[in-house]
Scaffold this active site. Structure first.
Site, PDB file in Angstrom:
ATOM      1  N   ASP A 112       0.789  -1.236   0.000  1.00  0.00           N
ATOM      2  CA  ASP A 112       0.000   0.000   0.000  1.00  0.00           C
ATOM      3  C   ASP A 112       0.821   1.286   0.000  1.00  0.00           C
ATOM      4  O   ASP A 112       0.265   2.373   0.203  1.00  0.00           O
ATOM      5  CB  ASP A 112      -0.965  -0.010   1.189  1.00  0.00           C
ATOM      6  CG  ASP A 112      -2.087  -1.021   0.973  1.00  0.00           C
ATOM      7  OD1 ASP A 112      -2.635  -1.048  -0.142  1.00  0.00           O
ATOM      8  OD2 ASP A 112      -2.404  -1.788   1.896  1.00  0.00           O
ATOM      9  N   ASP A 171      -6.489  -4.749  -5.904  1.00  0.00           N
ATOM     10  CA  ASP A 171      -6.175  -3.382  -5.452  1.00  0.00           C
ATOM     11  C   ASP A 171      -4.736  -2.990  -5.784  1.00  0.00           C
ATOM     12  O   ASP A 171      -4.408  -1.818  -5.946  1.00  0.00           O
ATOM     13  CB  ASP A 171      -6.333  -3.225  -3.936  1.00  0.00           C
ATOM     14  CG  ASP A 171      -7.432  -4.055  -3.321  1.00  0.00           C
ATOM     15  OD1 ASP A 171      -7.818  -5.068  -3.922  1.00  0.00           O
ATOM     16  OD2 ASP A 171      -7.879  -3.718  -2.225  1.00  0.00           O
TER      17      ASP A 171
END
Ligand code: GLY
Length: 485
Positions: A112, A171
């Site tokens: 992330d 993602d």
């Protein structure tokens, strides 16, 4: 007669494109809620909102630290508000919240980094072009690149999922933007190839023939697929879900992600993937243009909406429109923005300081505001404004300067003055006497970024104190020197 901004924008709408009628309401509401959030956080820039509590509507205080995957979204929204308004107060808030995230560039247990660093420092860098943000971005790209496994050809998304060997989640496409951008900026082929390989692997294994996507693909150490499943969507342990799931936010990441990857690669297969993912999303949207958190969730009591998925898709569709010129994508994005701005999804009549309500974190956890729904909503609005050529205030990048002590000092004939500039731009260096009278202008021109020195010759000048002053568009630095004859 006052000019109606919607009519003005309409003049440059694409053919058969529809205007975003609620634009002004949306901007006013967003600014109001960002101010509300700052107050709620007590103006403390170490707190980075993620999701609201379902009970209070306030930001969940257990999810405010920089280690959350979401920590870059609030600072990103602050940069967007600065971009929209040109108001220096928003810039100062954006800087404070961004700079608190510097350590997040080296968080190495997940993929992330892009969300944390590119949304904060990346957005700041695009506006300010400052070298200190640039170096954080390079550090972040390096962290992400270290998660790349050359045998599998992908970045490992999470270290902490016990039920998987090498999970790659849909993602993860989003975080490739940091790698592609860095690869482009520093012309690094290795980073580019890593991002490209990951994108291709995801295209091969995440996307189904109908354009829908799996959330997670797990790989063996040799790179074979072990299983495909979901943890946030409608998973196989939930009654009625079976093995199929189309997690709406995952589908949104695919829409946005493949479109963004096409921007960097120019490879048609990614454009086609973006189109397929978008067409699936659009064809399965309900009337209000906001999906249930998983398109295939059968159990009525957990069929909560996910406004974040639609916000992400609205932003992605505006970009997809710019490549395809298919007005369906533009108009669907506008429809989504209208719906999100309505009472159904906007917090306009609520105490919550999120901009949007009704996002879903995972199966069974719906009805919350999230900083990422807000971020992509603002980004979509900016993309709309850019497409219809609405005016933004003229934000000039700040040209940062450094000025060192001259050498020698004191001096009796000539001395060297050292200075640096962080960005290309106009720079002035001038000498003044102690009464403030201009003695000589040594530099007054546009310079590339770099380190410089210039010889100051004092012939004809009396002994005394002099000042040398370095100026850029937003900064003035000065130092004192002594001439002894
Ligand atoms: N990237 C995590 C999520 O979308 O919830």
């Amino acid at each position: 007669m006052p000019i109606n901004p919607v009519e003005l924008y309409s003049q440059s709408l694409p053919q058969n494109g529809i205007p975003f009628h609620s634009l002004d309401i949306a901007l006013e509401h967003a600014e109001d809620k960002l101010n509300g959030t700052l107050l709620e956080l007590n103006y403390n820039p170490t707190l980075h909102p993620s999701e609201t509590s379902r009970e209070t509507g306030k930001w969940d205080t257990s999810k405010l630290d920089r280690y959350e995957w979401t920590s870059g979204f609030f600072s990103g929204s602050l940069w967007y508000m600065y971009k929209i308004t040109g108001d220096e107060n928003w810039k100062e808030f954006a800087e404070s919240w961004t700079e608190d995230l510097e350590d997040a560039a080296t968080i190495s247990y997940d993929h992330d980094t892009g969300f944390r660093i590119f949304n904060s420092f990346g957005n700041g860098y695009k506006l300010l072009k400052n070298r200190s943000y640039y170096s954080v971005l390079l550090r972040g790209a390096n962290t992400l690149s270290n998660r790349y496994n050359p045998t599998i050809g992908a970045i490992k998304s999470w270290d902490w999922l016990d039920t998987a060997n090498f999970p790659v989640i849909i993602d993860n496409l989003m975080n490739l933007e940091l790698l592609f951008w860095t690869a482009d900026t520093i012309e690094n082929e290795e980073l580019y190839n890593q991002a490209l390989s990951h994108a291709d692997l995801s295209l091969t294994h995440h996307m189904r023939d109908d354009g829908s996507t799996y959330h997670i693909v797990d790989f063996s150490d040799e790179g074979t697929v072990l299983k495909k499943f979901t943890t946030q969507g409608c998973n196989s342990t939930a009654p009625g879900c079976g093995d199929r799931s189309v997690w709406a936010r995952g589908q949104a990441w695919a829409v946005y992600g493949f479109t963004m990857i096409y921007r960097f690669t120019n490879e048609d297969r990614f454009l086609q993937a973006a189109i397929k993912a978008s067409d699936y999303f659009i064809e399965n949207l309900p009337e209000d243009r906001v999906p249930i958190y998983d398109f295939l969730e059968p159990v009525p009591s957990v069929r909560s909406k996910d406004a974040s998925a639609s916000a992400i898709v609205a932003s992605g569709l505006f970009e997809l429109y710019s490549y395809t010129k298919n007005v369906l994508y533009f108009n669907t994005a506008v429809d989504i923005l209208e719906s999100l701005t309505s009472d159904n999804y906007s917090t306009i009549n609520s105490d919550s300081n999120a901009i949007l309500k009704k996002s879903t974190i995972h199966r069974g956890k719906g009805n919350v505001g999230t900083s990422y729904a807000d971020y992509y909503y603002l980004e979509a609005i900016i993309r709309y404004m850019e497409l219809v050529q609405s005016d933004f205030p003229n934000i000039e990048p700040e040209i940062k300067l450094y000025l060192d002590q001259n050498y020698p000092n004191p001096f009796n004939n000539s001395t060297l003055i050292y200075y640096s500039t962080e960005q290309e731009g106009r720079v002035e260096l001038a000498i003044y006497d102690y009464t403030g009278r201009l003695v000589q202008t040594l530099v007054d021109r546009s310079l590339p970024s770099g380190n410089y020195n210039i010889l100051f010759n004092s012939s004809g000048l009396p002994s005394g104190i002099y000042f040398y002053v370095l100026r850029s568009n937003k900064q003035t630095l000065s130092k004192k020197m002594t001439l002894l004859k």
